[in-house]
Design a protein around this motif. Structure first.
Motif, PDB file in Angstrom:
ATOM      1  N   LEU A 101      -5.200   7.421   0.129  1.00 43.18           N
ATOM      2  CA  LEU A 101      -6.119   6.710  -1.510  1.00 43.18           C
ATOM      3  C   LEU A 101      -6.993   7.965  -2.350  1.00 43.18           C
ATOM      4  O   LEU A 101      -7.254   7.846  -3.147  1.00 43.18           O
ATOM      5  CB  LEU A 101      -6.616   5.109  -1.282  1.00 43.18           C
ATOM      6  CG  LEU A 101      -6.391   4.857  -2.440  1.00 43.18           C
ATOM      7  CD1 LEU A 101      -5.534   4.706  -3.651  1.00 43.18           C
ATOM      8  CD2 LEU A 101      -6.861   3.121  -2.412  1.00 43.18           C
ATOM      9  N   VAL A 102      -7.931   7.478  -1.199  1.00 47.32           N
ATOM     10  CA  VAL A 102      -9.285   8.608  -1.501  1.00 47.32           C
ATOM     11  C   VAL A 102      -9.203   9.921  -1.876  1.00 47.32           C
ATOM     12  O   VAL A 102      -9.433  10.378  -3.578  1.00 47.32           O
ATOM     13  CB  VAL A 102     -10.073   9.263   0.147  1.00 47.32           C
ATOM     14  CG1 VAL A 102     -11.262  10.271  -0.881  1.00 47.32           C
ATOM     15  CG2 VAL A 102     -11.093   7.917   0.398  1.00 47.32           C
ATOM     16  N   ALA A 103      -7.458  10.879  -1.923  1.00 45.26           N
ATOM     17  CA  ALA A 103      -7.285  12.478  -2.598  1.00 45.26           C
ATOM     18  C   ALA A 103      -6.233  11.675  -3.919  1.00 45.26           C
ATOM     19  O   ALA A 103      -6.725  12.800  -4.580  1.00 45.26           O
ATOM     20  CB  ALA A 103      -6.178  12.349  -1.433  1.00 45.26           C
ATOM     21  N   HIS A 104      -5.633  10.748  -3.234  1.00 48.51           N
ATOM     22  CA  HIS A 104      -5.141  10.583  -4.509  1.00 48.51           C
ATOM     23  C   HIS A 104      -6.098  10.002  -5.771  1.00 48.51           C
ATOM     24  O   HIS A 104      -6.309  10.640  -6.741  1.00 48.51           O
ATOM     25  CB  HIS A 104      -4.391   9.068  -4.765  1.00 48.51           C
ATOM     26  CG  HIS A 104      -3.039   9.095  -6.130  1.00 48.51           C
ATOM     27  ND1 HIS A 104      -2.514   9.507  -6.001  1.00 48.51           N
ATOM     28  CD2 HIS A 104      -3.869   8.547  -7.539  1.00 48.51           C
ATOM     29  CE1 HIS A 104      -1.935   9.137  -7.108  1.00 48.51           C
ATOM     30  NE2 HIS A 104      -2.868   8.475  -7.375  1.00 48.51           N
ATOM     31  N   GLN A 105      -7.059   9.050  -5.829  1.00 41.67           N
ATOM     32  CA  GLN A 105      -8.061   9.245  -6.652  1.00 41.67           C
ATOM     33  C   GLN A 105      -8.782  10.476  -7.087  1.00 41.67           C
ATOM     34  O   GLN A 105      -9.530  10.433  -8.267  1.00 41.67           O
ATOM     35  CB  GLN A 105      -9.360   8.226  -6.419  1.00 41.67           C
ATOM     36  CG  GLN A 105      -8.613   6.571  -5.799  1.00 41.67           C
ATOM     37  CD  GLN A 105      -7.864   6.118  -7.642  1.00 41.67           C
ATOM     38  OE1 GLN A 105      -7.237   6.674  -7.243  1.00 41.67           O
ATOM     39  NE2 GLN A 105      -8.892   5.415  -7.876  1.00 41.67           N
ATOM     40  N   LEU A 106      -8.951  11.478  -5.931  1.00 36.00           N
ATOM     41  CA  LEU A 106      -9.931  12.632  -6.454  1.00 36.00           C
ATOM     42  C   LEU A 106      -8.988  14.149  -7.236  1.00 36.00           C
ATOM     43  O   LEU A 106      -9.867  14.515  -7.931  1.00 36.00           O
ATOM     44  CB  LEU A 106     -10.818  13.505  -5.055  1.00 36.00           C
ATOM     45  CG  LEU A 106     -11.326  12.418  -4.621  1.00 36.00           C
ATOM     46  CD1 LEU A 106     -12.092  13.366  -3.715  1.00 36.00           C
ATOM     47  CD2 LEU A 106     -12.643  12.242  -5.074  1.00 36.00           C
ATOM     48  N   PHE A 107      -7.527  13.619  -6.506  1.00 37.59           N
ATOM     49  CA  PHE A 107      -6.631  15.002  -6.976  1.00 37.59           C
ATOM     50  C   PHE A 107      -5.307  14.879  -7.448  1.00 37.59           C
ATOM     51  O   PHE A 107      -4.329  15.282  -8.116  1.00 37.59           O
ATOM     52  CB  PHE A 107      -6.492  15.529  -5.325  1.00 37.59           C
ATOM     53  CG  PHE A 107      -7.959  16.166  -4.893  1.00 37.59           C
ATOM     54  CD1 PHE A 107      -8.174  17.642  -4.906  1.00 37.59           C
ATOM     55  CD2 PHE A 107      -8.208  16.640  -3.625  1.00 37.59           C
ATOM     56  CE1 PHE A 107      -9.868  17.953  -5.599  1.00 37.59           C
ATOM     57  CE2 PHE A 107      -9.315  16.604  -3.592  1.00 37.59           C
ATOM     58  CZ  PHE A 107      -9.976  17.318  -3.964  1.00 37.59           C
ATOM     59  N   GLY A 108      -5.310  13.661  -7.314  1.00 32.78           N
ATOM     60  CA  GLY A 108      -4.166  12.587  -7.719  1.00 32.78           C
ATOM     61  C   GLY A 108      -3.909  12.673  -9.175  1.00 32.78           C
ATOM     62  O   GLY A 108      -4.834  13.497  -9.849  1.00 32.78           O
TER      63      GLY A 108
END
Length: 281
Positions: free
Chosen positions: A153-160
């Protein structure tokens, strides 16, 4: 111009899929996405939105780094996963499991869960300092689940491509927990706030052990890749490391080729390139 780039795009996409899904990637992908039958997650589910985005390349690396900080979980990985001897095989099995439970039919998804639970039943042992561990231990399963859920979820919020709003984040955490429960996880968090509280509750148990440091060096410093590909991978690895909270980054080696200040931009560039290269299912 677009027509001229099509062969490059197809070639890059095929190479990426072969790495993460194996030599039969196209057939595996077709079976997962196109086999008839009900699915666990609707097309509009945040789980599909997160797990179908190129940001998962960052999220997967982040999850491995975070999970390795639990000495008992890392002991099981070091002794039983074969991640050093067969890193691509392990990646392919993990990515196929996530794709199957997210996009595959309900029957295929349940078979994938049953297979993982059978493996967990066999993985047990003793750490170098004498503590016993078992992969099926609900407490360890919960750590693996919350670390993975937060990382994706963190990766998605940063790079999604399309970050979720707060309600979408809560729904993602809750629905990702459906798979966790099927794997044997207990006391599954249902909101972003509960997920953060779960992560915090494990803090006293976490440490950068020699095994965790060895895994971090493998992921961040000496990946098993040709020299030509390492700069691209370094962008993903640097972004994964930088996205960890400071307490989890402390003690981990820096990524070669990407200064810490450029980790975010590098991750954004590489995830956009992967998103461009990979065809829609």
């Amino acid at each position: 111009m677009l027509d001229a780039l099509s062969p490059v795009r197809r070639s890059a996409g095929a190479a990426i899929l072969a790495r993460v899904a194996g030599p039969d990637a196209a057939a595996t992908r077709a079976r997962i996405h196109h086999a008839p039958g009900p699915r666990w997650f609707a097309r509009s589910s945040p789980v599909r939105r997160v797990h179908g985005d190129a940001s998962m390349f960052v999220g997967g690396l982040r999850a491995l780094l975070l999970q390795s900080l639990h000495p008992l979980a890392m002991a099981g990985v070091a002794a039983h996963s074969g991640y050093r001897g067969d890193p691509w095989g392990r990646l392919q099995r993990t990515s196929t499991f996530i794709a199957t439970t997210t996009f595959g039919t309900a029957d295929d998804a349940q078979r994938a869960v049953d297979a993982v639970r059978a493996v967990h039943h066999r993985v047990r042992g003793t750490t170098p300092d004498g503590r016993r561990y078992a992969a099926g231990d609900p407490h360890l399963l919960r750590w693996v689940h919350v670390a993975e859920t937060e990382s994706f979820l963190v990766a998605h919020q940063l790079f999604g491509a399309e970050p979720l709003d707060r309600a979408g984040c809560d729904e993602y955490v809750a629905r990702a927990g459906d798979v966790g429960r099927r794997l044997g996880v207990e006391d599954v968090p249902g909101t972003w706030a509960e997920l953060q509280a779960s992560i915090a509750s494990y803090r006293p148990e976490l440490a950068v052990t020699p095994a965790a440091l060895d895994a971090a060096r493998f992921l961040l410093v000496e990946p098993p890749l040709p020299a030509a590909v390492r700069p691209v991978y370094a962008g993903l690895a640097a972004a994964a490391r930088a996205s960890l909270p400071p307490w989890a980054r402390d003690g981990l080696p820096p990524v070669r080729l990407v200064p810490p200040a450029l980790a975010g931009p590098a991750g954004a560039v590489v995830t956009r390139a992967i998103r461009w290269a990979l065809p829609a299912p």
